[in-house]
Scaffold this motif. Structure first.
Motif, PDB file in Angstrom:
ATOM      1  N   ASN A  12       0.819  -1.214   0.000  1.00 25.58           N
ATOM      2  CA  ASN A  12       0.000   0.000   0.000  1.00 25.58           C
ATOM      3  C   ASN A  12       0.854   1.265   0.000  1.00 25.58           C
ATOM      4  O   ASN A  12       0.465   2.270  -0.605  1.00 25.58           O
ATOM      5  CB  ASN A  12      -0.969  -0.011   1.185  1.00 25.58           C
ATOM      6  N   ARG A  13       2.022   1.233   0.645  1.00 20.36           N
ATOM      7  CA  ARG A  13       2.898   2.411   0.564  1.00 20.36           C
ATOM      8  C   ARG A  13       3.407   2.578  -0.869  1.00 20.36           C
ATOM      9  O   ARG A  13       3.466   3.693  -1.396  1.00 20.36           O
ATOM     10  CB  ARG A  13       4.072   2.269   1.541  1.00 20.36           C
ATOM     11  N   ASP A  58      -7.343  -3.350   0.563  1.00 18.11           N
ATOM     12  CA  ASP A  58      -7.742  -3.710   1.921  1.00 18.11           C
ATOM     13  C   ASP A  58      -6.843  -4.878   2.361  1.00 18.11           C
ATOM     14  O   ASP A  58      -6.898  -5.973   1.783  1.00 18.11           O
ATOM     15  CB  ASP A  58      -9.222  -4.107   1.927  1.00 18.11           C
ATOM     16  N   GLU A  85      -5.371   1.998  -3.046  1.00 18.93           N
ATOM     17  CA  GLU A  85      -5.030   1.184  -1.878  1.00 18.93           C
ATOM     18  C   GLU A  85      -5.805  -0.131  -1.858  1.00 18.93           C
ATOM     19  O   GLU A  85      -6.945  -0.207  -2.320  1.00 18.93           O
ATOM     20  CB  GLU A  85      -5.403   2.011  -0.641  1.00 18.93           C
ATOM     21  N   ASN A  91       1.843   1.498  -3.544  1.00 21.16           N
ATOM     22  CA  ASN A  91       0.676   1.925  -4.316  1.00 21.16           C
ATOM     23  C   ASN A  91       0.504   3.440  -4.227  1.00 21.16           C
ATOM     24  O   ASN A  91       0.277   4.116  -5.236  1.00 21.16           O
ATOM     25  CB  ASN A  91      -0.596   1.247  -3.790  1.00 21.16           C
ATOM     26  N   ASP A  92       0.624   3.971  -3.029  1.00 18.73           N
ATOM     27  CA  ASP A  92       0.446   5.413  -2.844  1.00 18.73           C
ATOM     28  C   ASP A  92       1.465   6.192  -3.680  1.00 18.73           C
ATOM     29  O   ASP A  92       1.109   7.137  -4.373  1.00 18.73           O
ATOM     30  CB  ASP A  92       0.600   5.765  -1.359  1.00 18.73           C
TER      31      ASP A  92
END
Lengths: 363, 363
Positions: free
Chosen positions: B99-100, B111, B109, B102-103
């Motif tokens: 997720n980091r 789940d 993001e 992805n950002d």
């Protein structure tokens, strides 16, 4: 690979698509009926060149392009001339650059003659897709992807070289118009020693976050500074950038982290042809802003295949705004735009040998 | 997305593959019978989670992953324990890092609970693919690719999140063994402000040319220096790197251009648990070589999911060779390797809460 043992096979589409209206094309949204594909393996090198109906790419989920990003692309355009002819703009330079990108990314070299022959044949097959409304063109996207299906981090042993084509609308349907640019002080696009000079996917992915932030603040593009000191101007968005300062046109020198744009090179040649002083050198954002403050910054514009010339009317560097050329398109920017697009579409004579006519005996 | 309205559907493979011999697995060559796939659209966000037979990905040639490189991946492993159980090593940390990444790459993001549930269910379906020969494991490769089929340079509006799994062989079939490392002084992997911290494809493509050159000179991996000054140590190949200097273990601090390795973090926690002094700080190649010359450089090793610990026996920086720990595996390196792999396989107790047992009620 020789043409003799590797003639291009053609499989024609049996289901022709409905063509979109020429005033509704946008950019890279619609694609023609056919595509070109050629395979690479270590044993056979580049082989099986073929024109097929436009169709999905089918890849193993472990294909290296998905994981390690070995992919290169190019962008160029075909134009309909007033007399119904078709011409390309500097196609050999695009494929030569593609090979330089390939080398940097450990992708095997392409035979430029084979690539151009493939492109010309593809254009011939899909010639009725080239729009002729003023400002429109057929955008051509050659690209290479790594297809070997193993997860070891090493250059792929298999690739596909593909060409797809998209009829694209006028970039400036209401006339050439300046954009607002945000100078990026935090994020970095590329650094010397990296892959900024290669036209590879990762450079574009790396730029998205900064670009989105700029858009949310009302700016069209980002101006990138160098990755080492955040002081020197590199590119704007995915374009090269030029500034007219006190009568001299300045553009950042190719230092390894800047893309060697073909429109950039054309602008430099055109300016020399016109006896306008032009310099390729380092240019700091501080020098540029100083020129803006003391009134010697006369014009600014980006250069690229999509827009050709994109005038810059305003910049914002850490909150300090700079209005350039009173926010309207400068006279030199406009002359360059008119001349280059004129040469590209055949309306203006080409003293540079940039234009390549495409023979389309078949239809 | 909630689990309630988005239960994972399962389509079982009707043609089970023949499994390769456990002493012939290699790395990332063979894949299990099934894969997990989930789609993203702006309207529906992440949806349609499904386990399907392992099969090709079918994408429009204009899919953004091929052109602009928006793709993220992760790597982790599942292990067979001596009592026949199955366990994962720090899976939540992998998806948190995803997720980091992805950002940074403008990817939506995930789940984390959904991702872990998906992974556990996929492992349950393919549980007979987990090898049990000493040193073997099931390598898990979650990844996201941008699938929107338009050529504008902007974040994709569509993605697929996919998990594939590959039984992998022992990294050291003949016992843990040191490698030779070439210090790269010309090419750069990443720079602060860029995407070095993200586990994205472009970082790996950018490293290939240097890696190939090092291989041709007999080196296994490249040691990367910082992109700004070419002075400070960053990573080795696709691993983090540690040096034991005069009794203290030093590893480069996470500065934005270094990947935040989960094995790296585990090593730091383990050393603290053992009361071995450990420092995360800037470390110049000059300081390292000085320690080598004056005899205080005691051990060196890389850390990563594939090798866990990769001892470094020799380095070459601009022609100056440095033999470390007499070219054999250092005692601390060996202890860390034995402990980490022991925890991963269940042979050693886990005081850190790193291990996650996988329930496999179904077969």
């Amino acid at each position: 690979m020789t043409a003799a043992n590797n003639a291009i096979s053609i499989e024609r589409s049996l289901n022709k698509k409905t063509k979109p209206a020429q005033d509704q094309l946008g950019f890279g949204i619609y694609f023609t009926d056919h595509m070109f594909v050629m395979d690479y393996s270590v044993e056979r090198e580049w082989h099986n060149p073929r024109i097929t109906p436009y169709q999905p790419i089918v890849l193993d989920p472990a294909a290296k392009v998905f994981h390690y990003g070995q992919t290169i692309f190019e962008g160029l355009k075909a134009y309909k001339t007033e007399d119904g002819g078709i011409q390309l703009f500097r196609p050999r330079d695009n494929f030569a650059r593609m090979n330089r990108s390939n080398d940097r990314m450990s992708v095997p070299e392409l035979d430029i003659d084979v690539a151009i022959a493939a492109l010309e044949q593809l254009i011939a097959v899909d010639q009725d897709w080239i729009p002729d409304l003023p400002g429109t063109s057929l955008y051509i996207r050659p690209f290479v992807i790594a297809t070997q299906a193993t997860l070891g981090v090493s250059p792929s042993e298999n690739y596909q070289f593909i060409i797809i084509m998209s009829p694209v609308g006028a970039y400036y349907p209401e006339g050439i118009n300046p954009v607002k640019i945000h100078v990026e002080s935090h994020y970095v696009r590329a650094v010397v020693g990296g892959v900024g000079e290669a036209k590879t996917a990762g450079n574009y992915a790396a730029a998205l976050k900064s670009q989105q932030a700029a858009k949310e603040e009302g700016y069209t593009q980002v101006l990138w500074l160098d990755g080492t000191q955040h002081k020197y101007i590199e590119e704007v968005g995915s374009m090269n950038v030029f500034f007219k300062i006190n009568g001299t046109v300045v553009t950042p020198a190719l230092n390894g982290s800047i893309l060697a744009g073909i429109t950039r090179n054309s602008v430099i040649q055109l300016l020399k042809h016109w006896d306008v002083p032009v310099e390729e050198r380092v240019l700091s954002i501080e020098e540029l802003y100083e020129a803006g403050r003391n009134g010697t910054l006369e014009e600014a514009f980006g250069t690229g295949t999509a827009a050709v010339i994109s005038p810059i009317g305003e910049m914002n560097w850490n909150g300090e705004k700079l209005v350039i050329s009173e926010g309207v398109t400068g006279q030199l920017s406009k002359s360059i735009y008119d001349t280059l697009t004129g040469i590209q579409t055949g309306a203006v004579a080409d003293p540079f040998g940039w234009v390549k006519k495409v023979e389309v005996s078949e239809g």
